[in-house]
Every structure is written in C-alpha cells, then in structure tokens.
Design a protein around this motif. Structure first.
Motif, PDB file in Angstrom:
ATOM      1  N   MET A 152      26.112  33.931  36.443  1.00 35.71           N
ATOM      2  CA  MET A 152      25.237  34.988  35.668  1.00 35.71           C
ATOM      3  C   MET A 152      25.133  34.193  34.198  1.00 35.71           C
ATOM      4  SD  MET A 152      25.366  38.953  35.189  1.00 35.71           S
ATOM      5  CE  MET A 152      26.846  39.246  34.441  1.00 35.71           C
ATOM      6  N   ARG A 153      23.997  34.271  33.797  1.00 26.96           N
ATOM      7  CA  ARG A 153      23.578  33.655  32.539  1.00 26.96           C
ATOM      8  C   ARG A 153      24.556  34.181  31.675  1.00 26.96           C
ATOM      9  NH1 ARG A 153      18.130  32.009  33.750  1.00 26.96           N
ATOM     10  NH2 ARG A 153      18.521  31.337  36.038  1.00 26.96           N
TER      11      ARG A 153
ATOM     12  N   GLU B 168      23.217  36.833  29.382  1.00 21.16           N
ATOM     13  CA  GLU B 168      23.230  38.200  29.949  1.00 21.16           C
ATOM     14  C   GLU B 168      24.574  38.767  29.912  1.00 21.16           C
ATOM     15  OE1 GLU B 168      20.696  39.311  31.576  1.00 21.16           O
ATOM     16  OE2 GLU B 168      21.553  41.216  32.637  1.00 21.16           O
TER      17      GLU B 168
ATOM     18  N   ARG C  36      25.020  39.949  26.480  1.00 16.92           N
ATOM     19  CA  ARG C  36      24.241  41.373  26.175  1.00 16.92           C
ATOM     20  C   ARG C  36      25.203  42.310  26.941  1.00 16.92           C
ATOM     21  NH1 ARG C  36      20.480  44.132  28.613  1.00 16.92           N
ATOM     22  NH2 ARG C  36      20.567  42.870  30.517  1.00 16.92           N
TER      23      ARG C  36
ATOM     24  N   GLU D 110      29.202  47.072  26.223  1.00 19.08           N
ATOM     25  CA  GLU D 110      30.444  47.652  26.406  1.00 19.08           C
ATOM     26  C   GLU D 110      31.188  47.941  25.415  1.00 19.08           C
ATOM     27  OE1 GLU D 110      31.757  48.996  28.880  1.00 19.08           O
ATOM     28  OE2 GLU D 110      29.888  48.752  30.191  1.00 19.08           O
TER      29      GLU D 110
ATOM     30  N   ARG E  21      37.077  50.622  34.698  1.00 16.60           N
ATOM     31  CA  ARG E  21      35.751  50.176  35.321  1.00 16.60           C
ATOM     32  C   ARG E  21      36.087  49.639  36.546  1.00 16.60           C
ATOM     33  NH1 ARG E  21      33.715  46.697  30.312  1.00 16.60           N
ATOM     34  NH2 ARG E  21      32.164  45.640  31.751  1.00 16.60           N
TER      35      ARG E  21
ATOM     36  N   GLU F 240      33.216  50.024  38.648  1.00 13.31           N
ATOM     37  CA  GLU F 240      32.189  49.294  38.461  1.00 13.31           C
ATOM     38  C   GLU F 240      32.241  47.783  38.962  1.00 13.31           C
ATOM     39  OE1 GLU F 240      31.209  49.097  34.307  1.00 13.31           O
ATOM     40  OE2 GLU F 240      30.430  47.046  34.596  1.00 13.31           O
TER      41      GLU F 240
ATOM     42  N   ARG G   5      29.795  45.781  41.311  1.00 15.09           N
ATOM     43  CA  ARG G   5      29.317  44.359  41.031  1.00 15.09           C
ATOM     44  C   ARG G   5      29.750  43.365  41.935  1.00 15.09           C
ATOM     45  NH1 ARG G   5      27.561  43.570  35.592  1.00 15.09           N
ATOM     46  NH2 ARG G   5      27.630  45.224  34.175  1.00 15.09           N
ATOM     47  N   ARG G   6      30.885  43.330  42.573  1.00 16.25           N
ATOM     48  CA  ARG G   6      31.506  42.402  43.434  1.00 16.25           C
ATOM     49  C   ARG G   6      30.427  42.595  44.895  1.00 16.25           C
ATOM     50  NH1 ARG G   6      34.024  38.339  44.300  1.00 16.25           N
ATOM     51  NH2 ARG G   6      35.963  38.660  45.144  1.00 16.25           N
TER      52      ARG G   6
ATOM     53  N   ALA H 251      28.696  39.708  42.591  1.00 14.66           N
ATOM     54  CA  ALA H 251      29.389  39.057  41.524  1.00 14.66           C
ATOM     55  C   ALA H 251      30.473  38.102  42.234  1.00 14.66           C
ATOM     56  CB  ALA H 251      29.700  39.765  40.519  1.00 14.66           C
ATOM     57  N   THR H 252      30.750  36.897  42.002  1.00 14.67           N
ATOM     58  CA  THR H 252      31.934  36.311  41.981  1.00 14.67           C
ATOM     59  C   THR H 252      33.048  36.564  41.224  1.00 14.67           C
ATOM     60  OG1 THR H 252      31.286  34.261  40.583  1.00 14.67           O
ATOM     61  CG2 THR H 252      30.411  34.264  42.771  1.00 14.67           C
ATOM     62  N   LYS H 253      34.230  35.874  41.446  1.00 13.89           N
ATOM     63  CA  LYS H 253      35.264  36.318  40.849  1.00 13.89           C
ATOM     64  C   LYS H 253      35.247  35.631  39.363  1.00 13.89           C
ATOM     65  CE  LYS H 253      39.065  36.645  44.425  1.00 13.89           C
ATOM     66  NZ  LYS H 253      40.093  35.998  44.947  1.00 13.89           N
TER      67      LYS H 253
ATOM     68  N   ASP I  98      32.268  35.388  37.865  1.00 16.98           N
ATOM     69  CA  ASP I  98      31.526  36.396  37.128  1.00 16.98           C
ATOM     70  C   ASP I  98      32.164  37.395  36.475  1.00 16.98           C
ATOM     71  OD1 ASP I  98      29.067  34.976  37.749  1.00 16.98           O
ATOM     72  OD2 ASP I  98      28.832  36.064  39.554  1.00 16.98           O
ATOM     73  N   ILE I  99      33.003  37.975  37.279  1.00 20.10           N
ATOM     74  CA  ILE I  99      33.801  39.129  36.686  1.00 20.10           C
ATOM     75  C   ILE I  99      34.620  38.712  35.471  1.00 20.10           C
ATOM     76  CG2 ILE I  99      35.438  40.873  37.292  1.00 20.10           C
ATOM     77  CD1 ILE I  99      32.844  41.575  38.771  1.00 20.10           C
TER      78      ILE I  99
ATOM     79  N   GLN J 165      32.752  37.971  32.339  1.00 20.79           N
ATOM     80  CA  GLN J 165      32.351  38.998  31.771  1.00 20.79           C
ATOM     81  C   GLN J 165      33.388  39.775  30.775  1.00 20.79           C
ATOM     82  OE1 GLN J 165      31.021  42.185  34.351  1.00 20.79           O
ATOM     83  NE2 GLN J 165      31.105  43.686  32.848  1.00 20.79           N
TER      84      GLN J 165
ATOM     85  N   ASP K 166      35.744  32.434  48.807  1.00 22.86           N
ATOM     86  CA  ASP K 166      35.487  33.714  48.108  1.00 22.86           C
ATOM     87  C   ASP K 166      33.966  33.603  47.507  1.00 22.86           C
ATOM     88  OD1 ASP K 166      36.714  36.553  47.402  1.00 22.86           O
ATOM     89  OD2 ASP K 166      35.766  35.923  45.688  1.00 22.86           O
ATOM     90  N   ALA K 167      33.830  32.609  46.771  1.00 21.58           N
ATOM     91  CA  ALA K 167      32.565  32.338  45.954  1.00 21.58           C
ATOM     92  C   ALA K 167      31.301  32.215  46.917  1.00 21.58           C
ATOM     93  CB  ALA K 167      32.668  31.127  44.880  1.00 21.58           C
TER      94      ALA K 167
ATOM     95  N   SER L 285      30.496  35.663  47.914  1.00 20.43           N
ATOM     96  CA  SER L 285      29.740  36.315  47.052  1.00 20.43           C
ATOM     97  C   SER L 285      28.237  35.813  46.892  1.00 20.43           C
ATOM     98  CB  SER L 285      30.284  35.965  45.829  1.00 20.43           C
ATOM     99  OG  SER L 285      31.791  36.636  45.681  1.00 20.43           O
TER     100      SER L 285
ATOM    101  N   ARG M  36      26.402  37.516  50.135  1.00 17.34           N
ATOM    102  CA  ARG M  36      26.496  38.811  49.652  1.00 17.34           C
ATOM    103  C   ARG M  36      25.080  39.290  48.630  1.00 17.34           C
ATOM    104  NH1 ARG M  36      31.890  39.494  49.021  1.00 17.34           N
ATOM    105  NH2 ARG M  36      31.771  39.474  46.712  1.00 17.34           N
ATOM    106  N   ARG M  37      24.901  38.320  47.798  1.00 13.80           N
ATOM    107  CA  ARG M  37      23.814  38.574  46.787  1.00 13.80           C
ATOM    108  C   ARG M  37      22.383  38.166  47.532  1.00 13.80           C
ATOM    109  NH1 ARG M  37      26.422  35.155  42.484  1.00 13.80           N
ATOM    110  NH2 ARG M  37      25.840  33.120  42.864  1.00 13.80           N
TER     111      ARG M  37
ATOM    112  N   LEU N  50      25.442  51.791  38.563  1.00 11.29           N
ATOM    113  CA  LEU N  50      26.233  51.891  37.054  1.00 11.29           C
ATOM    114  C   LEU N  50      25.413  52.919  36.309  1.00 11.29           C
ATOM    115  CD1 LEU N  50      26.839  48.041  36.218  1.00 11.29           C
ATOM    116  CD2 LEU N  50      28.153  49.573  37.719  1.00 11.29           C
TER     117      LEU N  50
ATOM    118  N   SER O 279      20.448  38.983  38.159  1.00 11.48           N
ATOM    119  CA  SER O 279      21.077  38.236  37.138  1.00 11.48           C
ATOM    120  C   SER O 279      22.249  37.533  37.606  1.00 11.48           C
ATOM    121  CB  SER O 279      21.585  39.015  36.090  1.00 11.48           C
ATOM    122  OG  SER O 279      22.641  39.987  36.391  1.00 11.48           O
ATOM    123  N   TYR O 280      23.075  38.006  38.622  1.00 12.46           N
ATOM    124  CA  TYR O 280      23.914  37.267  39.343  1.00 12.46           C
ATOM    125  C   TYR O 280      23.343  35.896  40.071  1.00 12.46           C
ATOM    126  CZ  TYR O 280      27.479  40.754  37.963  1.00 12.46           C
ATOM    127  OH  TYR O 280      28.282  41.492  37.235  1.00 12.46           O
TER     128      TYR O 280
END
Lengths: 426, 222
Positions: free
Chosen positions: A1-2, A5, A8, A13, A330, A333, A337-338, A342-344, A346-347, A350, B76-77, B80, B83-84, B97, B111-112
């Motif tokens: 993820m950027r 982003e 933001r 949050e 969260r 959430e 996201r996963r 979202a990868t680990k 990414d989380i 964040q 794992d990556a 992911s 998945r997306r 959300l 975005s991901y």
C-alpha cells in the motif's frame, strides 16, 4: 500500500480517537520541548563561553580569598592585601595585568540633594587592562592618582538594554527591574567634573565609564557586584581604613598567554605561601571558572534532560498503549483487510505509521513549545536564541523514533493475527 | 482448465490437546467460469473449506491448486497477493469498514494492489454504479440497508478484477427481494466469466448454481 494512503488512513484513525491520541501527543511534546531546550541552551552556552574566553584572553587567573565562614575576628585568617598585589607586580614583572580589587558596599553617597548608599571598588590603573567593554568619558584612574591618594573617582553607568529591544521575561520581573537610586542618579545627571560625597569626603568625578547594554554584553557574566564607582585603592586605604580592614577580595591576573598559565600559577603559589603562613587563598584560571560554571549548568540541564527522557518514555509507553488498544479494538478490521489482500507488512506498516505520525505531530508541537519557552526566557540576541538548525531536527527525530520503536510490538501483534480468527471476531 | 483443484484435503484443528478434524479428505475440482454451490448443515466444514479456497487458512494435508499454483508452496505474502488479485470475498455479514464511505471501501483492495488513487476512485464509482448504488457512493455502510451493503461488498470483491468469487451465505441476512437481486447480480457476474463458489443453506439459492457440492461431517456426499 502506498505510504500516502497509509498516512491518510493513519491520520483518520488518530482523529477518530482524539482523547487517546492527545494524551500521548502531549507527553511526546513535553519530552521534545525539554530536549530542545537542553540542546539549545547547551550549545548556546558553549558558544557564549567561547566568545567570553576569546574576549578576555586565555591568560586570566584569579587569586581569591578562601571563603571564611567564621566571622569572629579572632579566628579571622589574614586576607589578601594590596601589599600582596604590589609584591606580585614587583616579583613577576612579566605579567600583563595585576589588578587587586577591594570592594566596599553601602558607602554614603551624596550629590546635590541625592543621598543614597553606593558600592565602591578600590582599584589600580591596571584594572583597565581587563576585557574593556566600556565607553569612557573623561579619564581613567592614573598612577599619579595612586601615589597621591587622590580623592578622584570614575563612575560606572548602567548599560541597561539596547533601546527598542525586548526585555526577556525574567528581566521584566521586579527583582531585576529594580532601579537603584545611585545608578539612576548617574544615568540622569552628567556628573563629569563635579564633586560627589563618599563617606564624608569629597571626590572629584574624573571619568564615567558606560557598561554595554545587558543584552549585548559579550562577557560571560558580569564580573563584580553591581559596583557603581571606582576609586584608587591607595585612596581607599587612606580614607576608609575601617572598611579596608577586610583586605582585597580578589587579585585578577593576566599572563597574556595560555602557555604561561602553569608557570604563573606556580610562582604565585610560592610567593603567596611565603607571605601568608597558611594557604588561605585559591588561584583559578578563568577557563577553569567557566568549566566549573558550565559543569554546574550541565548538572542542571541533566535534570531537565532527565525530565525530557521520562516524558518521552511515558509518551512512548502511551503510544504503545494506544496502539495496542487500537489493535485490539480493530481485530475485525484487521481480518477484513487481510481477507481483501493486505499482507502482514501492510498491517504492520499501518500501525507503525499511525504511531510515527503521532510522534511527529507531538515532536513538532514540542518544538513550538520549546521555542516558545526559549523565547519567554531569553531576550533578543541572548545566548539561547542562537538558533541551530539541528536542534529542532534532532528533537523531532527523537520523537519520531520514539513513535516508531514503541509501536513495533503492537504492530507486530496486529500483523501476526490469524486472518480467519480475526474475521470471526465480534 | 480447472481454476480450483482440491485433492484429499484434510484440516485438523488442534485445541488444548484434543484434535478436531473439520475436513476429512475432500477431493473436487471446479472449472473456469463454473457456478458451484456448496451445501451442508452447520459445522460440516463448509466455512473451513471456503477459508482454505480463499487462501485465508492452510490445509493440514492434501493439495489445493489455484490457477496452477500450489497453495502449500506459497508464502504468506504471496497468498495475500493472490487474494487481492485473483479472489473476491463476499461475506454473510458484509464485513465492510463501518466508518468509511462505500467508495472508500471499494477502493481498499485496490490501494493494497498499488492502484493509483484517482484511478481507484474512478473504478470504485463505476463498480458502485454497476451494482445500482449510483447515488450512495459517499454513504457509510451504517447509512445503507442490508441489500445495499451486500452490493458494496460485491463491488469491493470485483475491484481488482478477480477470476474467482467466494461467497459465504451472501443472502443469509437479506430479505427475499434483496436476496433475489443479489443472486441476479452474482449470476450476471458469472455470465461474464467469473468463477463463482457460493456457500449456502438455502436449497432455492443452491438450485440457481450449475452444480452443487454437498458436504457432511467433513466429507463430500452425493
């Protein structure tokens, strides 16, 4: 993820948990402000010390009486005297300056209708060889004044503040803003050439020296005690023998060179030991004095720094706490996201971003706080205002690093959550 | 070519010393573009199977191949990323959300995946229009009805143009009118070539699929 982003989302949050964020934010701010203040004042003082040493030269020595707290006259050890200074001058002719100073406070001062108490220094013409920062009108005390015990005096005019410059808050406080009647009188009457009464004797004002403005004074700190007039030390001996009983407070020496300091120190010690039965004097160089002052100041600043460290640590723990609480509130959430990709990392990113943002914002606010504090406690051109670019930069960096380090564990906790479990969490 | 190919899938949950076997050797495959429903009573292993198919969970033994890639060999990556890019999820409880708008929800997978934000927003708008939510793209899920929320979830599932949609009781929380609309939407997507795997209790819903896999006590039954 950027990164944008993530930032933001992180901002959103933080905003949605205002109270929680605010507490950590303030802790970080206070810590950063304390860091900033400490850094700024240490570097400011170092600079000022370097300037002061440059101004007064590297060869300054001070011979002082060992402090004697026993005031009963029987136990009073013999003090440094004018004769000691004469002996030093005679035996060590190579010294650039030998300047004994005898101070007398609370002498009766009479000029016109003004009657007050003044501080008088008994000096020799060599007094003028110290760092000369004064503006002289008339003339200074001469050798012939000395030999004739002439009743002449040189007045010291207060430098005040540079007109139009802001006084710092501490200088506006009544204690510092107190107008001394004698200083006031000297400032408002042109007394050059007139007679002034000191302890029932008349003295002719042969010169007036003006101090530099307090905010523009290049000296480390004011030498002396708010003295208001100078007279020849021999005159003081002759006309104020009672007051002179105490001897001289100090003999200031200038060797003119740093290399000759140890030699001068050694010779002075031998000479004074011969003249005084026991060692009731101490010899310090100016740079020793500065180092001493700086060491004292460092000790104080360590306290401020310790407060800063505690504040920033509690801010860090606050961030950790907030981030952990955020993670637990969260979980669902995180699962969502996963699931949507979202990868680990990414989380993790964040939550770290949120904490780093909090650290950054706290740091920036802390800089403003610290800067405000410095502005409050310092005047224009005062040492603290020596603005060094790396001070705020390092302060913010520390705050950001705190946010980063303390969010690693919560972020890791979030990243290793099982997506299936997290999704099922209600 | 088969999109999904499972051979002898076993899933064992280890919990405080007692093992529970949710899947006891399941073998099946699903071809590209098929619409398959999975039916069975509660606790039969349907959800476990769906989680494995969606790369959210690992198998204990057996092999699962998705689009030619063996799931057990993926990090794992990589899971992911797959998945997306390949899979879209539609859940019974929508799993949106709640605090961000419908459009933002649809943007999230993009975005991901690193899609430019302006492009993502435009595509989210398009997708929401396609599912009939033209005037509600700025509403948060809390301001939408159940049927509308599920449409947002479907739009989100479609955002990265997946080849496979996994729907877990997508009509389970909806009234009959909304259920019908959602089913029509899923059928339409299937007709565009997206492989559809749908878990359901409802025989009426299952009947709309080309094929139904029945599962009971962790094994397939005919």
């Amino acid at each position: 993820m950027r990164i944008f982003e993530t930032a933001r989302t992180g901002f959103g949050e933080l905003w949605s948990h205002k109270t929680r964020s605010l507490l950590s934010f303030f802790a970080i701010s206070i810590g950063t402000a304390a860091f900033m203040y400490t850094f700024a004042s240490i570097s400011g003082l170092n600079r000022r010390m370097a300037n002061a040493i440059k101004l007064s030269g590297p060869g300054k020595l001070m011979v002082e009486n060992e402090r004697n707290y026993d005031s009963s006259s029987q136990n009073q050890k013999p003090q440094l005297s004018y004769d000691d200074a004469v002996a030093i001058r005679r035996d060590m002719p190579w010294l650039y300056m030998v300047s004994p100073i005898a101070a007398n406070w609370g002498r009766k001062f009479l000029h016109g209708n003004t009657y007050a108490r003044a501080s008088v220094l008994g000096i020799t013409p060599e007094w003028s060889r110290r760092d000369w920062v004064y503006k002289l009108r008339g003339r200074f005390i001469t050798d012939s004044d000395m030999t004739g015990n002439a009743r002449v005096c040189v007045l010291i005019e207060d430098g005040d503040w540079t007109p139009g410059k802001k006084k710092p808050a501490w200088a506006r406080m009544s204690m510092w803003d107190y107008a001394d009647p004698v200083s006031d009188h000297i400032k408002h009457y042109n007394m050059l050439g007139e007679n002034v009464g000191i302890d029932n004797h008349e003295y002719k004002v042969v010169g007036i020296i003006k101090q530099p403005p307090l905010d523009d004074d290049p000296r480390w700190f004011r030498m002396g005690y708010g003295e208001q007039m100078l007279i020849p030390i021999t005159t003081m001996l002759h006309f104020m023998p009672q007051q002179y009983q105490k001897g001289v407070q100090r003999i200031d020496i200038d060797t003119g060179d740093e290399k000759t300091l140890p030699l001068a120190k050694h010779q002075l010690t031998v000479l004074l030991k011969n003249r005084h039965s026991d060692e009731n004097f101490k010899i310090r160089s100016l740079s020793e004095l500065f180092q001493q002052a700086l060491a004292n100041w460092r000790k104080q600043s360590m306290t401020i720094l310790a407060i800063g460290i505690v504040a920033i640590l509690s801010g860090g723990i606050g961030i950790m706490n907030v981030t952990l609480a955020t993670v637990f509130s969260r979980i669902k959430e995180i699962g969502i996201r996963r699931a949507i990709g979202a990868t680990k990392s990414d989380i993790m990113l964040q939550f770290i971003t949120e904490a780093v943002l909090l650290g950054f914002l706290g740091g920036v606010f802390g800089i403003l706080l610290g800067y405000g504090f410095i502005q409050y406690s310092a005047a224009d051109d005062w040492e603290l205002k020596v603005f060094i670019w790396w001070v705020p930069a390092v302060s913010v960096l520390i705050a950001v690093a705190t946010g980063f380090l303390f969010s690693l564990y919560p972020a890791y906790t979030a990243a290793k959550l099982d997506p299936v479990e997290a999704l099922r969490y209600e | 070519m088969d999109t999904v190919s499972c051979a002898n899938l076993v899933k064992v949950y280890r919990d405080a010393g007692s093992d529970y076997t949710a899947l006891k050797g399941v073998t099946f495959s699903i071809a590209q573009g098929e619409f398959v429903s999975i039916m069975g009573p509660s606790g039969c292993g349907k959800s476990t199977l769906l989680n494995i198919l969606g790369l959210l969970d690992n198998t204990t033994s057996g092999s699962y191949v998705l689009d030619g890639r063996n799931a057990s060999e993926l990090s794992d990556a990589e899971r992911s990323v797959l998945r997306r890019e390949k899979i879209g999820f539609v859940f019974q409880s929508y799993n949106l959300l709640p605090r961000i708008s419908a459009q933002e929800n649809v943007c999230l997978p993009m975005s991901y995946a690193g899609v430019e934000r302006s492009e993502a927003k435009a595509r989210a708008k398009e997708l929401l229009e396609a599912v009939g939510l033209t005037h509600k793209i700025n509403k948060t899920p809390l301001q939408l009805s159940g049927g509308e929320r599920q449409r947002v979830a479907i739009a989100r599932a479609l955002s990265n143009r997946p080849s496979l949609i996994l729907a877990d009781e997508p009509t389970g929380n909806l009234d009959s009118v909304s259920s019908k609309e959602i089913m029509e939407l899923l059928l339409k997507l299937n007709s565009q070539g997206i492989t559809m795997i749908l878990v359901t209790h409802d025989p009426g819903v299952a009947a709309r699929a080309q094929r139904t896999i029945h599962i009971q006590d962790g094994v397939l039954v005919n």
